[in-house]
Design a protein around this motif. Sequence first.
Motif, PDB file in Angstrom:
ATOM      1  N   VAL A 184       0.865  -1.181   0.000  1.00 47.44           N
ATOM      2  CA  VAL A 184       0.000   0.000   0.000  1.00 47.44           C
ATOM      3  C   VAL A 184       0.902   1.232   0.000  1.00 47.44           C
ATOM      4  O   VAL A 184       1.711   1.430   0.906  1.00 47.44           O
ATOM      5  CB  VAL A 184      -0.932   0.012   1.237  1.00 47.44           C
ATOM      6  CG1 VAL A 184      -1.737   1.301   1.278  1.00 47.44           C
ATOM      7  CG2 VAL A 184      -1.848  -1.199   1.226  1.00 47.44           C
ATOM      8  N   GLU A 185       0.768   2.058  -1.034  1.00 49.55           N
ATOM      9  CA  GLU A 185       1.612   3.245  -1.173  1.00 49.55           C
ATOM     10  C   GLU A 185       0.809   4.541  -1.105  1.00 49.55           C
ATOM     11  O   GLU A 185       1.387   5.601  -0.847  1.00 49.55           O
ATOM     12  CB  GLU A 185       2.402   3.169  -2.479  1.00 49.55           C
ATOM     13  CG  GLU A 185       3.400   2.025  -2.485  1.00 49.55           C
ATOM     14  CD  GLU A 185       4.221   1.955  -3.753  1.00 49.55           C
ATOM     15  OE1 GLU A 185       4.211   2.926  -4.534  1.00 49.55           O
ATOM     16  OE2 GLU A 185       4.881   0.925  -3.967  1.00 49.55           O
ATOM     17  N   ASP A 186      -0.490   4.487  -1.319  1.00 46.57           N
ATOM     18  CA  ASP A 186      -1.332   5.679  -1.250  1.00 46.57           C
ATOM     19  C   ASP A 186      -1.388   6.154   0.205  1.00 46.57           C
ATOM     20  O   ASP A 186      -1.765   5.396   1.101  1.00 46.57           O
ATOM     21  CB  ASP A 186      -2.739   5.353  -1.762  1.00 46.57           C
ATOM     22  CG  ASP A 186      -3.664   6.540  -1.664  1.00 46.57           C
ATOM     23  OD1 ASP A 186      -3.512   7.475  -2.466  1.00 46.57           O
ATOM     24  OD2 ASP A 186      -4.529   6.539  -0.749  1.00 46.57           O
ATOM     25  N   ASP A 187      -0.997   7.398   0.455  1.00 51.09           N
ATOM     26  CA  ASP A 187      -0.898   7.915   1.819  1.00 51.09           C
ATOM     27  C   ASP A 187      -2.218   7.906   2.577  1.00 51.09           C
ATOM     28  O   ASP A 187      -2.247   7.596   3.768  1.00 51.09           O
ATOM     29  CB  ASP A 187      -0.326   9.333   1.806  1.00 51.09           C
ATOM     30  CG  ASP A 187       1.154   9.364   1.444  1.00 51.09           C
ATOM     31  OD1 ASP A 187       1.833   8.331   1.632  1.00 51.09           O
ATOM     32  OD2 ASP A 187       1.636  10.411   0.973  1.00 51.09           O
ATOM     33  N   VAL A 188      -3.316   8.234   1.916  1.00 45.41           N
ATOM     34  CA  VAL A 188      -4.620   8.259   2.578  1.00 45.41           C
ATOM     35  C   VAL A 188      -5.044   6.842   2.969  1.00 45.41           C
ATOM     36  O   VAL A 188      -5.470   6.587   4.100  1.00 45.41           O
ATOM     37  CB  VAL A 188      -5.682   8.926   1.669  1.00 45.41           C
ATOM     38  CG1 VAL A 188      -7.069   8.829   2.284  1.00 45.41           C
ATOM     39  CG2 VAL A 188      -5.308  10.368   1.381  1.00 45.41           C
ATOM     40  N   GLU A 189      -4.918   5.915   2.032  1.00 40.37           N
ATOM     41  CA  GLU A 189      -5.261   4.517   2.290  1.00 40.37           C
ATOM     42  C   GLU A 189      -4.350   3.940   3.371  1.00 40.37           C
ATOM     43  O   GLU A 189      -4.815   3.260   4.299  1.00 40.37           O
ATOM     44  CB  GLU A 189      -5.128   3.703   1.006  1.00 40.37           C
ATOM     45  CG  GLU A 189      -5.480   2.245   1.149  1.00 40.37           C
ATOM     46  CD  GLU A 189      -5.313   1.475  -0.155  1.00 40.37           C
ATOM     47  OE1 GLU A 189      -5.863   0.367  -0.232  1.00 40.37           O
ATOM     48  OE2 GLU A 189      -4.626   1.965  -1.088  1.00 40.37           O
ATOM     49  N   LEU A 213      -3.549   1.784   8.658  1.00 43.00           N
ATOM     50  CA  LEU A 213      -2.622   1.769   9.782  1.00 43.00           C
ATOM     51  C   LEU A 213      -3.350   2.021  11.100  1.00 43.00           C
ATOM     52  O   LEU A 213      -3.058   1.386  12.113  1.00 43.00           O
ATOM     53  CB  LEU A 213      -1.524   2.807   9.569  1.00 43.00           C
ATOM     54  CG  LEU A 213      -0.406   2.837  10.600  1.00 43.00           C
ATOM     55  CD1 LEU A 213       0.289   1.487  10.705  1.00 43.00           C
ATOM     56  CD2 LEU A 213       0.597   3.923  10.268  1.00 43.00           C
ATOM     57  N   LYS A 214      -4.326   2.921  11.095  1.00 47.79           N
ATOM     58  CA  LYS A 214      -5.117   3.179  12.305  1.00 47.79           C
ATOM     59  C   LYS A 214      -5.857   1.926  12.758  1.00 47.79           C
ATOM     60  O   LYS A 214      -5.946   1.645  13.947  1.00 47.79           O
ATOM     61  CB  LYS A 214      -6.102   4.315  12.059  1.00 47.79           C
ATOM     62  CG  LYS A 214      -5.471   5.667  12.017  1.00 47.79           C
ATOM     63  CD  LYS A 214      -6.483   6.753  11.780  1.00 47.79           C
ATOM     64  CE  LYS A 214      -5.797   8.091  11.619  1.00 47.79           C
ATOM     65  NZ  LYS A 214      -6.730   9.166  11.319  1.00 47.79           N
ATOM     66  N   GLU A 219      -5.210  -0.190  16.370  1.00 45.34           N
ATOM     67  CA  GLU A 219      -6.263  -0.567  17.313  1.00 45.34           C
ATOM     68  C   GLU A 219      -6.249  -2.066  17.588  1.00 45.34           C
ATOM     69  O   GLU A 219      -6.467  -2.508  18.711  1.00 45.34           O
ATOM     70  CB  GLU A 219      -7.624  -0.133  16.786  1.00 45.34           C
ATOM     71  CG  GLU A 219      -7.830   1.361  16.803  1.00 45.34           C
ATOM     72  CD  GLU A 219      -9.171   1.777  16.227  1.00 45.34           C
ATOM     73  OE1 GLU A 219     -10.083   0.931  16.113  1.00 45.34           O
ATOM     74  OE2 GLU A 219      -9.304   2.959  15.877  1.00 45.34           O
ATOM     75  N   LEU A 220      -5.997  -2.864  16.561  1.00 42.27           N
ATOM     76  CA  LEU A 220      -5.970  -4.313  16.717  1.00 42.27           C
ATOM     77  C   LEU A 220      -4.755  -4.771  17.525  1.00 42.27           C
ATOM     78  O   LEU A 220      -4.827  -5.767  18.246  1.00 42.27           O
ATOM     79  CB  LEU A 220      -5.966  -5.007  15.349  1.00 42.27           C
ATOM     80  CG  LEU A 220      -7.238  -4.875  14.521  1.00 42.27           C
ATOM     81  CD1 LEU A 220      -7.019  -5.409  13.118  1.00 42.27           C
ATOM     82  CD2 LEU A 220      -8.388  -5.607  15.194  1.00 42.27           C
ATOM     83  N   LEU A 221      -3.648  -4.070  17.386  1.00 40.61           N
ATOM     84  CA  LEU A 221      -2.394  -4.445  18.054  1.00 40.61           C
ATOM     85  C   LEU A 221      -2.063  -3.423  19.138  1.00 40.61           C
ATOM     86  O   LEU A 221      -1.122  -2.645  19.020  1.00 40.61           O
ATOM     87  CB  LEU A 221      -1.244  -4.521  17.046  1.00 40.61           C
ATOM     88  CG  LEU A 221      -1.388  -5.549  15.944  1.00 40.61           C
ATOM     89  CD1 LEU A 221      -0.363  -5.307  14.848  1.00 40.61           C
ATOM     90  CD2 LEU A 221      -1.222  -6.945  16.517  1.00 40.61           C
ATOM     91  N   GLU A 222      -2.823  -3.431  20.200  1.00 39.63           N
ATOM     92  CA  GLU A 222      -2.645  -2.447  21.270  1.00 39.63           C
ATOM     93  C   GLU A 222      -1.265  -2.501  21.906  1.00 39.63           C
ATOM     94  O   GLU A 222      -0.730  -1.493  22.345  1.00 39.63           O
ATOM     95  CB  GLU A 222      -3.704  -2.658  22.343  1.00 39.63           C
ATOM     96  CG  GLU A 222      -5.109  -2.415  21.852  1.00 39.63           C
ATOM     97  CD  GLU A 222      -6.149  -2.826  22.872  1.00 39.63           C
ATOM     98  OE1 GLU A 222      -5.784  -3.397  23.917  1.00 39.63           O
ATOM     99  OE2 GLU A 222      -7.334  -2.563  22.623  1.00 39.63           O
TER     100      GLU A 222
END
Length: 86
Positions: free
Chosen positions: A62-67, A72-73, A77-80
């Motif tokens: 994934v290279e698109d900054d918005v995506e 990543l967010k 959340e999944l990996l606290e």
Amino acid sequence: MEKIKFMSEEMNEEVDFYVLEQTKVGGVSYILVTDSEEDDAECLILKDTSGESQSESIYEIVEDDVELSAVLKVFEELLEDVEIER
């Protein structure tokens, strides 16, 4: 940690990655992978770009900054217990 092999078409060689987590966002599958089991490893977010009729998954970085930021967010959340530096 699950270890998977990828075939890099650019370098025409196999590359090993360790899967930290996987998720679906908007019906698209993503995996967070790292190049090492050590604490300070590089990680990438890969997107499954294969069609439903294909028997093997095709992943692209994934290279698109918005995506990248949105996915990543979700992984954060999944990996606290894991700190991901950008």
